[in-house]
Each structure stands twice: as structure tokens, then as C-alpha cells.
Write a protein that holds these residues in place. Structure first.
Motif, PDB file in Angstrom:
ATOM      1  N   LEU A 142       0.676  -1.105  -0.319  1.00 23.50           N
ATOM      2  CA  LEU A 142       0.046   0.160  -0.263  1.00 23.50           C
ATOM      3  C   LEU A 142       1.226   1.453   0.038  1.00 23.50           C
ATOM      4  N   GLY A 143       1.849   1.141   0.238  1.00 27.87           N
ATOM      5  CA  GLY A 143       2.851   2.002   0.216  1.00 27.87           C
ATOM      6  C   GLY A 143       3.582   2.292   1.284  1.00 27.87           C
ATOM      7  N   ALA A 144       3.827   1.680   2.375  1.00 32.50           N
ATOM      8  CA  ALA A 144       4.028   1.897   3.583  1.00 32.50           C
ATOM      9  C   ALA A 144       5.758   2.272   3.102  1.00 32.50           C
ATOM     10  N   ALA A 145       6.809   3.347   3.768  1.00 30.60           N
ATOM     11  CA  ALA A 145       8.318   3.530   3.743  1.00 30.60           C
ATOM     12  C   ALA A 145       8.981   2.544   3.665  1.00 30.60           C
ATOM     13  N   SER A 146       8.667   1.896   5.636  1.00 36.98           N
ATOM     14  CA  SER A 146       9.356   1.138   6.230  1.00 36.98           C
ATOM     15  C   SER A 146       8.982  -0.004   6.732  1.00 36.98           C
ATOM     16  N   VAL A 147       8.423  -1.423   6.316  1.00 38.21           N
ATOM     17  CA  VAL A 147       8.271  -2.248   7.568  1.00 38.21           C
ATOM     18  C   VAL A 147       9.170  -2.891   7.924  1.00 38.21           C
ATOM     19  N   GLN A 148       8.706  -3.372   9.161  1.00 42.76           N
ATOM     20  CA  GLN A 148       9.633  -3.834  10.055  1.00 42.76           C
ATOM     21  C   GLN A 148       8.958  -5.346  10.502  1.00 42.76           C
TER      22      GLN A 148
END
Length: 168
Positions: free
Chosen positions: A131-137
């Protein structure tokens, strides 16, 4: 930063699950499509088997039958531990509901930093990345096989992530 975490939930939105049932009699989970119409491709540690292990008892209410199925489902998961990946190695029904919620709040997700606790397969965090999240951990305390499964799911879906986004 948004924080994602799931509990096993029977809440699902209409149209987000397939009509196929898993070995415990619950419907297989299918995440909602992304706004582009694309779908995540997720590996799981447990093969799905059509059919139901529960049988209806004459005169039981629908709620009683569902609670009985839920108790059996959880008990079987706890006993067999879903193979080498544990219970995190499959996509649970709550993931579909959370992904639908994320899709309905995509403006807030886009550009955000996401931390998913107990990510298992990574379904919800990967959906946020798409969906366009800049960073996913993605985080999970499961066995090394589960972490490998999540990493493989990242690679399977990398083409759906926004350019420059980070998914780990």
C-alpha cells in the motif's frame, strides 16, 4: 509509526475469504486484493486440505457450533504446532480483516513506518508495504524456519512495494 499485531479472530469481512475449507473446517484465508487489483502471494508451512473435521449435532445453535469449531481449531493447532514454523506459519483469518482495514486506511499507511509484531508469514506487513508504507519491520520470535518463510514471502512480493521502501 503504526503498530500491527493480530489475535486469532473470527471477524472477517464479506468477500475476503475463499469458499475452500481447511482441514479444521474453517474457510481458507484469502487476503483482499490491493487497490491495483494485484494480490499478495504468500507461502505457508501447512498445506491446506479440503473438508471438515467437525460434524454438526442436531439441534445445536449456529453460535454453539462455531464456538465448538473454534475450540477444536485452536486445540489442534496447539497439539500439532503447524510443523516446523509453528502456528505463525499460516495466514490466520484475522489477517484478512486487518488487511481490509489497512486498505480502507491506505492514506495513513502510505509513507508510514510499520512495525508488525508476531508477523508469522508477514501477510499484514507485506500488505502495508504494497500500500506504499515507507518502511516495514516484520518481527516474530518463532523458529528459524518461520523467519525463512517470511523472508521468502518478502521476495515473492517485492515487485508490489513502492520504489525505495524498506521491508525487513
Amino acid at each position: 509509526m503504526m503498530l500491527l499485531g493480530l489475535c486469532a479472530s473470527m471477524h472477517t469481512a464479506s468477500g475476503t475469504l475463499s469458499s475452500r475449507h481447511d482441514v479444521y473446517g474453517f474457510e481458507d484465508v484469502a487476503l483482499p486484493p490491493l487497490p491495483s487489483g494485484a494480490r499478495l502471494v504468500l507461502g505457508e508451512s501447512r498445506p491446506k486440505v479440503p473438508g471438515s473435521s467437525s460434524s454438526a449435532v442436531a439441534g445445536e445453535s449456529h453460535d454453539t457450533m462455531m464456538w465448538s469449531k473454534l475450540r477444536e481449531y485452536v486445540a489442534l493447532h496447539e497439539r500439532d504446532d503447524a510443523g516446523a514454523c509453528g502456528v505463525g506459519g499460516e495466514v490466520w483469518p484475522a489477517a484478512s480483516a486487518l488487511c481490509e482495514w489497512l486498505g480502507n486506511h491506505s492514506a495513513e499507511v502510505c509513507g508510514s513506518r510499520i512495525l508488525e509484531l508476531g508477523s508469522g508469514t508477514g501477510a499484514c506487513g507485506l500488505y502495508a508495504a504494497a500500500l506504499g508504507a515507507a518502511s516495514v519491520q516484520l518481527t516474530d520470535g518463532g523458529p528459524v524456519e518461520l523467519i525463512s518463510l517470511a523472508r521468502a514471502n518478502i521476495l515473492r512480493n517485492r515487485h508490489l512495494f513502492r520504489a525505495g521502501s524498506s521491508v525487513e
